[in-house]
Design an enzyme around this catalytic site. Structure first.
Site, PDB file in Angstrom:
ATOM      1  N   LYS A 196       0.851  -1.197   0.000  1.00  0.00           N
ATOM      2  CA  LYS A 196       0.000   0.000   0.000  1.00  0.00           C
ATOM      3  C   LYS A 196       0.879   1.237   0.000  1.00  0.00           C
ATOM      4  O   LYS A 196       2.022   1.184   0.465  1.00  0.00           O
ATOM      5  CB  LYS A 196      -0.874   0.017   1.266  1.00  0.00           C
ATOM      6  CG  LYS A 196      -2.122   0.849   1.125  1.00  0.00           C
ATOM      7  CD  LYS A 196      -3.220   0.080   0.437  1.00  0.00           C
ATOM      8  CE  LYS A 196      -4.422   0.932   0.164  1.00  0.00           C
ATOM      9  NZ  LYS A 196      -5.524   0.150  -0.408  1.00  0.00           N
ATOM     10  N   GLY A 241     -25.198   2.676   2.534  1.00  0.00           N
ATOM     11  CA  GLY A 241     -24.343   3.263   1.490  1.00  0.00           C
ATOM     12  C   GLY A 241     -24.666   2.667   0.138  1.00  0.00           C
ATOM     13  O   GLY A 241     -24.351   1.518  -0.142  1.00  0.00           O
ATOM     14  N   VAL A 242     -25.342   3.469  -0.707  1.00  0.00           N
ATOM     15  CA  VAL A 242     -25.723   2.956  -2.030  1.00  0.00           C
ATOM     16  C   VAL A 242     -24.947   3.705  -3.107  1.00  0.00           C
ATOM     17  O   VAL A 242     -25.506   4.293  -4.025  1.00  0.00           O
ATOM     18  CB  VAL A 242     -27.259   3.010  -2.259  1.00  0.00           C
ATOM     19  CG1 VAL A 242     -27.956   1.939  -1.451  1.00  0.00           C
ATOM     20  CG2 VAL A 242     -27.831   4.394  -1.912  1.00  0.00           C
ATOM     21  N   GLY A 243     -23.615   3.674  -2.983  1.00  0.00           N
ATOM     22  CA  GLY A 243     -22.726   4.271  -3.979  1.00  0.00           C
ATOM     23  C   GLY A 243     -22.431   3.256  -5.073  1.00  0.00           C
ATOM     24  O   GLY A 243     -23.271   2.427  -5.440  1.00  0.00           O
TER      25      GLY A 243
END
Ligand code: NAI
Length: 336
Positions: A79, A171-173
């Site tokens: 990362k 969360g409906v992204g």
């Protein structure tokens, strides 16, 4: 500083980067390349200090190793984080990371994460071929496909089918709204919560979902709680009271800590490990990079099989699923 981050000894390499002339600092961590080159995105974030940034990059890189191991990918965990400090020279920061990735010569492949846009990735891609830049297909769609397979496994773990199951999506992204489409087709009864009221209303009118206020998401009774907004939502207090029968979603690190996982396990609530359920996007990215093709449905459906196996073993051995998944991943990496 390192002494205060107890697990840093597990890491193969940690690079602290600073541009000598311009205001840009970043950290790159390679947790493990035993199973293959490390994969992990670049996060640009306003941290409260260097130690918080270090902890974040180490934890994220380590989780990438577990994620690759359980997704059966010939890849490991890494990362990069850019410290988003006042006065940051954004271009310099992405060039800095790009140069470090280039110097690692293929041991680390990078891509997007929170705070990194397509334009930022193009800067990285100018400096190294180990960043694909953009245009790699529908990664969010692959994530949603994998999470949906895991949702089915969770429903079975509580003796149900998705048909008629009451499912609350927080969360409906990009991922959450696609899950709602699939869940609606499968006959689930949808409840949705989103801080973006317009997004919640769109899903409600398209799929007949019931909308609840974001603050009510963790207090609303349902069969399956599907976190697709942000991490850390299940702390010990929420774990003790969550009115759901199972949990499975896309959000990373949804359990604030292992204790929250133990409380849910003791209450008989299976929680699909997030790094197993949400691995579809990673599988997509690694396959495009290594094989030059996107994963097919069968490859992504395997996420459901792995989830089912972990949940069954968790019950048999009386170990919380996340702890079990980490142990399985550790053993795979150690045996490589
Ligand atoms: P997104 O940013 O498209 O969607 C997130 C949605 O959550 C937004 O609609 C936002 O308004 C809503 N939200 C934010 N805070 C909220 C709150 N407190 N309560 C209710 N809703 C809230 O993100 P995306 O891509 O759908 O990802 C969802 C989660 O899955 C994120 O945590 C992400 O890190 C994780 N994830 C995503 C992957 C992908 O391929 N997109 C891969 C692996 C993990």
């Amino acid at each position: 500083m390192m002494a205060e981050v107890p697990f840093h000894r597990e890491f193969e390499q940690v690079l602290f980067l600073r541009d000598g002339r311009r205001a840009a600092r970043a950290i790159v961590a390679l947790h493990s390349t035993r199973l293959g080159p490390a994969f992990g995105g670049i996060r640009r974030w306003r941290y409260r200090g260097d130690e918080e940034a270090l902890r974040d990059v180490l934890e994220l890189a380590r989780t990438m190793t577990w994620k690759c191991a359980l997704a059966d990918l010939p890849a490991g965990g890494g990362k990069a984080v850019i410290l988003d400090e006042p006065g940051l020279d954004r271009r310099a920061a992405y060039e800095l990371v790009g140069d470090a990735v280039a110097a690692l010569g293929g041991r680390f492949h990078t891509g997007p994460d929170a705070g990194t846009t397509d334009a930022d990735l193009r800067i990285v891609a100018e400096r190294t071929r180990y960043c694909p830049g953009t245009g790699h297909g529908d990664i969010g769609g692959s994530t949603a496909h994998g999470v949906f397979a895991a949702l089915r496994a969770c429903a079975r773990a509580i003796g149900r089918d998705l048909d008629g199951l009451e499912v609350l999506v927080q969360g409906v992204g990009a991922v959450g709204h696609r899950l709602c489409e699939r869940l609606a087709v499968a006959g689930a009864k949808l409840i949705v919560a989103d801080v973006d009221a317009g997004a919640a209303d769109r899903v409600a009118s398209a799929h007949g979902a019931r909308v609840v206020a974001p603050a009510e998401a963790l207090r609303t009774g349902c069969d399956l709680f599907v976190p697709c907004a942000l991490g850390g939502v299940l702390d010990t207090a929420v774990a003790a009271s969550l009115p759901a029968r199972a949990v499975c979603g896309a959000a990373n690190n949804v359990l604030a800590d292992d204790e929250a996982g133990r409380i849910l396990h003791a209450r008989g609530i299976p929680v699909a490990p997030d790094f197993v359920a949400n691995a579809g996007g990673l599988i997509h990215g690694v396959m495009v990079h290594q094989d030059g093709r996107e994963p097919d449905a069968a490859r992504l459906d395997r996420i459901g099989d792995v989830t089912a196996e972990l949940l069954a073993r968790s019950r048999r051995e009386d170990v919380p699923p996340r702890e079990l998944a980490v142990a399985v991943a550790r053993a795979r990496v150690a045996g490589a």
